[in-house]
Design a protein around this motif. Structure first.
Motif, PDB file in Angstrom:
ATOM      1  N   ASN C  24       0.858  -1.190   0.000  1.00 22.62           N
ATOM      2  CA  ASN C  24       0.000   0.000   0.000  1.00 22.62           C
ATOM      3  C   ASN C  24       0.887   1.230   0.000  1.00 22.62           C
ATOM      4  OD1 ASN C  24      -2.590  -1.433   2.187  1.00 22.62           O
ATOM      5  ND2 ASN C  24      -2.199  -1.661   0.005  1.00 22.62           N
TER       6      ASN C  24
ATOM      7  N   LYS D   2     -19.845   5.123   6.013  1.00 23.98           N
ATOM      8  CA  LYS D   2     -18.391   5.189   5.897  1.00 23.98           C
ATOM      9  C   LYS D   2     -17.954   4.152   4.859  1.00 23.98           C
ATOM     10  CE  LYS D   2     -14.555   6.266   8.763  1.00 23.98           C
ATOM     11  NZ  LYS D   2     -13.576   5.727   9.674  1.00 23.98           N
ATOM     12  N   SER D   4     -15.045   1.780   2.681  1.00 26.42           N
ATOM     13  CA  SER D   4     -13.708   1.185   2.736  1.00 26.42           C
ATOM     14  C   SER D   4     -12.771   1.859   1.732  1.00 26.42           C
ATOM     15  CB  SER D   4     -13.782  -0.320   2.451  1.00 26.42           C
ATOM     16  OG  SER D   4     -14.213  -0.563   1.133  1.00 26.42           O
ATOM     17  N   ARG D   6     -10.267   4.004   0.062  1.00 33.38           N
ATOM     18  CA  ARG D   6      -9.259   4.837   0.725  1.00 33.38           C
ATOM     19  C   ARG D   6      -9.261   6.271   0.219  1.00 33.38           C
ATOM     20  NH1 ARG D   6      -8.490   3.791   5.207  1.00 33.38           N
ATOM     21  NH2 ARG D   6     -10.658   3.332   4.773  1.00 33.38           N
ATOM     22  N   LYS D  60     -11.262   3.360  -5.141  1.00 31.19           N
ATOM     23  CA  LYS D  60     -10.721   2.257  -4.360  1.00 31.19           C
ATOM     24  C   LYS D  60      -9.201   2.183  -4.571  1.00 31.19           C
ATOM     25  CE  LYS D  60     -12.403  -2.426  -3.488  1.00 31.19           C
ATOM     26  NZ  LYS D  60     -11.135  -3.025  -3.081  1.00 31.19           N
TER      27      LYS D  60
ATOM     28  N   ILE E  25     -13.641  -9.863   2.831  1.00 29.07           N
ATOM     29  CA  ILE E  25     -14.885  -9.722   3.592  1.00 29.07           C
ATOM     30  C   ILE E  25     -16.005 -10.400   2.806  1.00 29.07           C
ATOM     31  CG2 ILE E  25     -16.400  -8.042   4.729  1.00 29.07           C
ATOM     32  CD1 ILE E  25     -13.481  -7.509   5.339  1.00 29.07           C
ATOM     33  N   ILE E  39     -10.438  -5.747   0.401  1.00 31.33           N
ATOM     34  CA  ILE E  39     -10.128  -4.356   0.725  1.00 31.33           C
ATOM     35  C   ILE E  39      -8.794  -4.278   1.478  1.00 31.33           C
ATOM     36  CG2 ILE E  39     -12.597  -3.759   0.840  1.00 31.33           C
ATOM     37  CD1 ILE E  39     -12.415  -3.733   3.877  1.00 31.33           C
ATOM     38  N   THR E  40      -8.293  -3.071   1.663  1.00 26.14           N
ATOM     39  CA  THR E  40      -7.051  -2.934   2.440  1.00 26.14           C
ATOM     40  C   THR E  40      -7.337  -3.221   3.915  1.00 26.14           C
ATOM     41  OG1 THR E  40      -7.439  -0.582   2.841  1.00 26.14           O
ATOM     42  CG2 THR E  40      -6.116  -1.134   0.919  1.00 26.14           C
ATOM     43  N   GLU E  42      -6.109  -1.569   6.242  1.00 30.09           N
ATOM     44  CA  GLU E  42      -6.317  -0.233   6.824  1.00 30.09           C
ATOM     45  C   GLU E  42      -7.805   0.105   6.860  1.00 30.09           C
ATOM     46  OE1 GLU E  42      -3.754   3.311   5.432  1.00 30.09           O
ATOM     47  OE2 GLU E  42      -5.770   3.928   4.872  1.00 30.09           O
ATOM     48  N   ALA E  43      -8.505  -0.210   5.752  1.00 28.73           N
ATOM     49  CA  ALA E  43      -9.953   0.051   5.685  1.00 28.73           C
ATOM     50  C   ALA E  43     -10.715  -0.862   6.639  1.00 28.73           C
ATOM     51  CB  ALA E  43     -10.449  -0.144   4.248  1.00 28.73           C
ATOM     52  N   GLU E  46     -10.325   0.571  10.054  1.00 26.48           N
ATOM     53  CA  GLU E  46     -11.063   1.826  10.236  1.00 26.48           C
ATOM     54  C   GLU E  46     -12.562   1.590  10.375  1.00 26.48           C
ATOM     55  OE1 GLU E  46      -8.579   5.110   7.806  1.00 26.48           O
ATOM     56  OE2 GLU E  46     -10.749   5.277   7.731  1.00 26.48           O
ATOM     57  N   LEU E  47     -13.096   0.655   9.588  1.00 28.61           N
ATOM     58  CA  LEU E  47     -14.540   0.361   9.645  1.00 28.61           C
ATOM     59  C   LEU E  47     -14.847  -0.587  10.808  1.00 28.61           C
ATOM     60  CD1 LEU E  47     -15.599  -0.153   5.909  1.00 28.61           C
ATOM     61  CD2 LEU E  47     -15.623   1.937   7.247  1.00 28.61           C
ATOM     62  N   LYS E  48     -13.800  -1.073  11.499  1.00 27.67           N
ATOM     63  CA  LYS E  48     -13.976  -2.016  12.633  1.00 27.67           C
ATOM     64  C   LYS E  48     -14.872  -3.175  12.219  1.00 27.67           C
ATOM     65  CE  LYS E  48     -13.422   1.423  16.378  1.00 27.67           C
ATOM     66  NZ  LYS E  48     -12.884   2.509  15.511  1.00 27.67           N
ATOM     67  N   LEU E  49     -14.633  -3.701  11.004  1.00 27.23           N
ATOM     68  CA  LEU E  49     -15.494  -4.765  10.470  1.00 27.23           C
ATOM     69  C   LEU E  49     -15.342  -6.046  11.270  1.00 27.23           C
ATOM     70  CD1 LEU E  49     -14.958  -4.191   6.657  1.00 27.23           C
ATOM     71  CD2 LEU E  49     -17.109  -3.908   7.903  1.00 27.23           C
ATOM     72  N   LYS E  50     -16.481  -6.654  11.616  1.00 26.71           N
ATOM     73  CA  LYS E  50     -16.447  -7.981  12.246  1.00 26.71           C
ATOM     74  C   LYS E  50     -17.701  -8.756  11.833  1.00 26.71           C
ATOM     75  CE  LYS E  50     -18.415  -6.364  16.561  1.00 26.71           C
ATOM     76  NZ  LYS E  50     -18.818  -5.064  15.951  1.00 26.71           N
ATOM     77  N   ASP E  53     -21.724  -7.746  11.640  1.00 22.68           N
ATOM     78  CA  ASP E  53     -22.003  -6.333  11.374  1.00 22.68           C
ATOM     79  C   ASP E  53     -22.940  -6.153  10.186  1.00 22.68           C
ATOM     80  OD1 ASP E  53     -20.277  -5.576  13.338  1.00 22.68           O
ATOM     81  OD2 ASP E  53     -18.736  -4.743  12.018  1.00 22.68           O
ATOM     82  N   LYS E  54     -23.776  -5.141  10.259  1.00 19.27           N
ATOM     83  CA  LYS E  54     -24.472  -4.686   9.058  1.00 19.27           C
ATOM     84  C   LYS E  54     -23.476  -3.958   8.169  1.00 19.27           C
ATOM     85  CE  LYS E  54     -29.102  -4.304  10.955  1.00 19.27           C
ATOM     86  NZ  LYS E  54     -30.260  -3.436  11.223  1.00 19.27           N
ATOM     87  N   ALA E  55     -23.533  -4.194   6.865  1.00 23.14           N
ATOM     88  CA  ALA E  55     -22.597  -3.524   5.957  1.00 23.14           C
ATOM     89  C   ALA E  55     -23.210  -3.468   4.565  1.00 23.14           C
ATOM     90  CB  ALA E  55     -21.269  -4.271   5.913  1.00 23.14           C
ATOM     91  N   PHE E  56     -22.645  -2.624   3.712  1.00 23.66           N
ATOM     92  CA  PHE E  56     -23.081  -2.515   2.322  1.00 23.66           C
ATOM     93  C   PHE E  56     -21.984  -3.055   1.407  1.00 23.66           C
ATOM     94  CE2 PHE E  56     -25.397   0.723   4.594  1.00 23.66           C
ATOM     95  CZ  PHE E  56     -26.654   0.746   3.998  1.00 23.66           C
TER      96      PHE E  56
ATOM     97  N   VAL F  66     -16.705  -1.763   0.522  1.00 23.06           N
ATOM     98  CA  VAL F  66     -17.567  -2.037   1.671  1.00 23.06           C
ATOM     99  C   VAL F  66     -17.977  -0.714   2.318  1.00 23.06           C
ATOM    100  CG1 VAL F  66     -17.723  -3.157   3.937  1.00 23.06           C
ATOM    101  CG2 VAL F  66     -16.470  -4.269   2.074  1.00 23.06           C
ATOM    102  N   GLY F  67     -19.257  -0.590   2.626  1.00 23.51           N
ATOM    103  CA  GLY F  67     -19.756   0.585   3.352  1.00 23.51           C
ATOM    104  C   GLY F  67     -20.309   0.155   4.694  1.00 23.51           C
ATOM    105  N   LYS F  68     -20.232   1.042   5.677  1.00 20.93           N
ATOM    106  CA  LYS F  68     -20.755   0.687   7.011  1.00 20.93           C
ATOM    107  C   LYS F  68     -21.252   1.935   7.712  1.00 20.93           C
ATOM    108  CE  LYS F  68     -19.478  -1.409  11.353  1.00 20.93           C
ATOM    109  NZ  LYS F  68     -18.384  -1.914  12.186  1.00 20.93           N
TER     110      LYS F  68
END
Lengths: 68, 68, 68, 68, 68, 68
Positions: C24, D2, D4, D6, D60, E25, E39-40, E42-43, E46-50, E53-56, F66-68
């Protein structure tokens, strides 16, 4: 300028089709290997692309799907 | 299955480098034309990709940049 | 070489993070405008990228989403 | 929401060219930094994009090529 | 923020695999429809994805290949 | 042919809009999940795409935000 793109193939423009905002370009990079590109008309005009021109087809590795 | 992707090139896997989540694959589609692809490790495992395999490199026209 | 890509921004490498197959890179192209790129480690090595280097961030118009 | 992605840059629409299915949008995100985007006309209509609008250019990291 | 991207699907994170620089993901957007995203890291942080989670899942129309 | 693309969704063509060089296709892959694709007119013609056809929407994981 050197590019991070892993795929930079020299070739010759063998086809060109212009729309309103988009142009389709065909670049032959080896016998039997013709790469089709879709770019903005603005870019096609700026590069003054025409059939017979030498040109490069450039693709980032992350854009290449593998089939088997 | 027939694909809308304008660039579907048959070739042979000539390189393979595996990371944790990503793999880099090299497919030779003509003498002197090696296409590098970056795919998920999950895909590399599912396709059981290894050097020497027949494989296709597939690229959508909108992903191809033209250089001149 | 002139590129069809509509977005070619000169800048300076301000960040670099290396993985096994992917790196990156962060390139500052204006005050407050830092572009993040994800490329293969192979490319990062070939370009000998390091913080402080002059570099270009290049993006095809078809890859840019508009938000409003 | 928010993202993903960058690269999310706020700016102003400074150009707009409409085709039949595709529109080209130019968004200035800093002095001298104008990002060109190619989107569907359907999207351009839905967002009611016009010159002078505030807008975001979103890219992206995997779509950014590095040049040096 | 409204996006030009034609494909914005709400769903739930059902899988997550982390590498050094890249994370994979999986987002379920309908029964039997799970979208995989790369995705990176880093992303992802930042999104604290787990998982759960609801996500798009968001995809630009120009990135979608059609098969038949 | 098996694809490395992580997202291959079978569905039905529910919309089709043709431009000069580009076509926009809508494929329903689940109740309430319609994927929009932008492809070259050349591809639309070759696949003889029309409303009601069975078709696949194919997306590489690296193209999904990914969006959140």
């Amino acid at each position: 300028m050197k590019l991070s793109a892993r795929n930079v193939f020299p070739g010759k423009v063998v086809g060109l089709r212009k729309g309103v905002t988009t142009a389709n370009i065909k670049i032959q990079v080896a016998p039997g290997v013709v790469i089709t590109s879709s770019i903005t008309m603005e870019a096609a005009r700026e590069l003054k692309l025409k059939v017979g021109d030498k040109a490069f087809a450039i693709v980032k590795a992350s854009e290449v799907i593998v089939g088997k």
